[in-house]
Design an enzyme around this catalytic site. Structure first.
Site, mmCIF file in Angstrom:
data_model
loop_
_atom_site.group_PDB
_atom_site.id
_atom_site.type_symbol
_atom_site.label_atom_id
_atom_site.label_comp_id
_atom_site.label_asym_id
_atom_site.label_seq_id
_atom_site.Cartn_x
_atom_site.Cartn_y
_atom_site.Cartn_z
ATOM 1 N N GLU A 157 0.834 -1.210 0.000
ATOM 2 C CA GLU A 157 0.000 0.000 0.000
ATOM 3 C C GLU A 157 0.867 1.256 0.000
ATOM 4 O O GLU A 157 0.614 2.224 0.730
ATOM 5 C CB GLU A 157 -0.967 -0.036 1.181
ATOM 6 C CG GLU A 157 -1.856 -1.265 1.194
ATOM 7 C CD GLU A 157 -2.900 -1.262 2.302
ATOM 8 O OE1 GLU A 157 -2.844 -0.364 3.175
ATOM 9 O OE2 GLU A 157 -3.775 -2.152 2.283
ATOM 10 N N GLU A 166 -5.249 -9.145 -0.092
ATOM 11 C CA GLU A 166 -5.650 -9.147 1.320
ATOM 12 C C GLU A 166 -7.145 -8.911 1.441
ATOM 13 O O GLU A 166 -7.688 -7.992 0.822
ATOM 14 C CB GLU A 166 -4.936 -8.042 2.114
ATOM 15 C CG GLU A 166 -3.452 -8.209 2.309
ATOM 16 C CD GLU A 166 -2.851 -7.063 3.122
ATOM 17 O OE1 GLU A 166 -3.596 -6.411 3.909
ATOM 18 O OE2 GLU A 166 -1.642 -6.798 2.965
#
Length: 494
Positions: A119, A266
């Site tokens: 991220e 995820e």
């Protein structure tokens, strides 16, 4: 004369043999912020006991990579956020990273992807300017090591870079990192890689101020009066998970890219939370994970991409009790460190996570570039050590004399021999898995239950001299019609 309709029908059957591929898989993330973390070998034993076939590591831990050797489990290794800057600034640093953390383990350890950072665009934006450079440097290092056929490079991104994910059809990436996103997508397109998405319906629900019902986040059916519909496309969204994936596809479309599949790296639901986290419960976590497995296992994509299954990694294997933050942050685990389930868990919804005894074959993709197929064929027959003698002139698998057919045989021969020690079915995006046995006539593909000492029903070379391997398709239409007509006649006689 055999009618043309028989010729066409048999061609459709032959095409179908190569087009029925396995659907999506369920994998797991393995975090290590655990006070009683089992040894690497014990972790692999737990994974294998649950027949989990895909894992993602957040780094390139040498103990885990060694323990995974010989397991056949597909592994995503991670470049940490702290490593991205150096790799992005130096091609030699990237090469050293690949040599140390990938090349030294394959093929024994089945590394299939590198996740560059976590991220980055939302959590460490100061590193964003070199993210794509890091990805490029790693890819070039893989090419130099002749590993780019097997190892993809991508970078997991949060849904946070899409500020308004609903309705999905109007979703677009945040304008501030737009240039980086564009470069990232261009890289994925150029390297036949995939977009890594971290998508959490838990946060979508808890941060949504009651806009969406919790059943929508948990994959539970909604009453007809509460159906979630995109007003622009009229697509019905039965889960927030599907809407999140579709929002990302539409955001990619908005930058004029296509053909980049999404893998959810995820997703999950915490089983315990603090006083201000009432939705983090054992029941909700169990409901989410079990319904997620069933959802992914139906092998369909979100409404805008129904034919692209959603490969998904559950966050995560164990509760990471050493992680900072709220109580929920420490309780995303699916299993206890002794291998027992944290909550009632039904893994039977996924043939992949439970393992699959069905024989599978590795064949060339329809529509793949002939240049790339030729490169893959050359590699398989050379460094890959596939047995390519049967696709030589006059041998059982020479006809049809096409690069795709020859590549399919070579790809599969390599895959069947090497999959147990890390061989993959990728070949720079030109290969795919199928459960249909691609054997035909006297050509028996490696792994086929019909093979008998490598010989088929017809003697080799029965169709006479033909052009050498690598010159492209030279089989005439008249000969194709002869073969198909004979097969049609055989069918009629049956």
């Amino acid at each position: 004369m055999i009618p043309d309709r028989c010729f066409g029908s048999l061609l459709l059957v032959l095409i179908g043999m190569f087009s029925n591929v396995l659907g999506a898989f369920i994998g797991v993330n393995i975090g290590t912020d655990v006070s009683s973390m089992p040894s690497a070998s014990d972790v692999v034993s737990i994974i294998r006991a649950h027949q989990i076939t895909h894992v993602r590591l957040y780094d390139a831990d040498s103990h885990m990579l060694k323990a995974l050797a010989g397991s056949g489990i597909e592994v995503i290794v991670g470049v940490t956020n702290e490593e991205v800057l150096g790799i992005g600034q130096s091609a030699s640093t990237a090469a050293a990273w690949v040599n140390k953390n990938v090349a030294s383990y394959v093929p024994a350890t089945n590394i299939t992807a590198i996740a560059v950072g976590s991220e980055v665009l939302s959590s460490v934006p100061q590193v964003a300017p070199v993210l794509v450079s890091a990805m490029n440097n790693l890819h070039k290092a893989l090419v130099a090591s002749d590993l780019n056929f097997h190892v993809k490079v991508s970078s997991p991104q949060s849904l946070d870079i899409i500020p308004k994910p609903f309705p999905p059809s109007t979703a677009a990436f945040n304008s501030s990192p737009n240039s980086t996103i564009y470069q990232l997508l261009q890289f994925l397109k150029n390297t036949n890689s995939y977009y890594m998405l971290n998508a959490y319906p838990y946060y979508g629900y808890t941060n949504g101020n009651g806009i969406f019902p919790i059943d929508y986040a948990l994959f539970k059916p909604l009453p007809s009066v509460k159906q979630i519909v995109d007003p622009n496309t009229l697509f019905h969204y039965n889960s927030m998970f599907d809407a999140m994936v579709d929002a990302t596809y539409y955001s990619i479309d908005a930058l004029n890219f296509s053909g980049i599949p999404i893998v959810v790296t995820e997703t999950g639901w915490p089983s315990q939370g603090g006083p201000n986290e009432p939705d983090a419960t054992m029941e909700n976590a169990g409901t989410f994970i079990n319904n997620l497995i069933r959802r992914v296992s139906n092998n369909s994509g979100p409404p805008s991409r129904l034919n692209i299954p959603i490969n998904t990694y559950i966050y995560e294997l164990f509760n990471e009790d050493k992680r900072p933050g709220p109580v929920s942050e420490k309780n995303w685990g699916m299993l206890s460190t002794n291998g027992t389930a944290v909550f009632p868990l039904s893994l039977s919804g996924s043939s992949q996570i439970m393992g699959n005894s069905t024989t599978v074959f590795c064949v060339a993709k329809d529509g793949a570039s002939e240049d790339k197929l030729q490169d893959g064929l050359n590699w398989a027959c050379g460094q890959g050590q596939a047995n390519c003698s049967v696709i030589q002139s006059g041998q059982p698998c020479y006809l049809p004399n096409s690069i795709k057919n020859h590549a399919s045989y070579a790809y599969n021969d390599y895959y069947q021999k090497m999959r147990s020690i890390g061989g993959t079915c990728d070949f720079d995006g030109t290969a795919t898995i199928t459960t249909n046995d691609p054997s035909y006539r006297s050509c028996m593909f490696t792994g086929s239950s019909n093979a008998s000492s490598g010989r088929g029903l017809f003697p080799a070379g029965e169709f006479g001299p033909v052009s050498p391997l690598g010159e492209g398709p030279k089989l005439s239409v008249s000969k194709i019609r002869f073969v198909v007509s004979a097969a049609c006649l055989f069918i009629i006689l049956l």
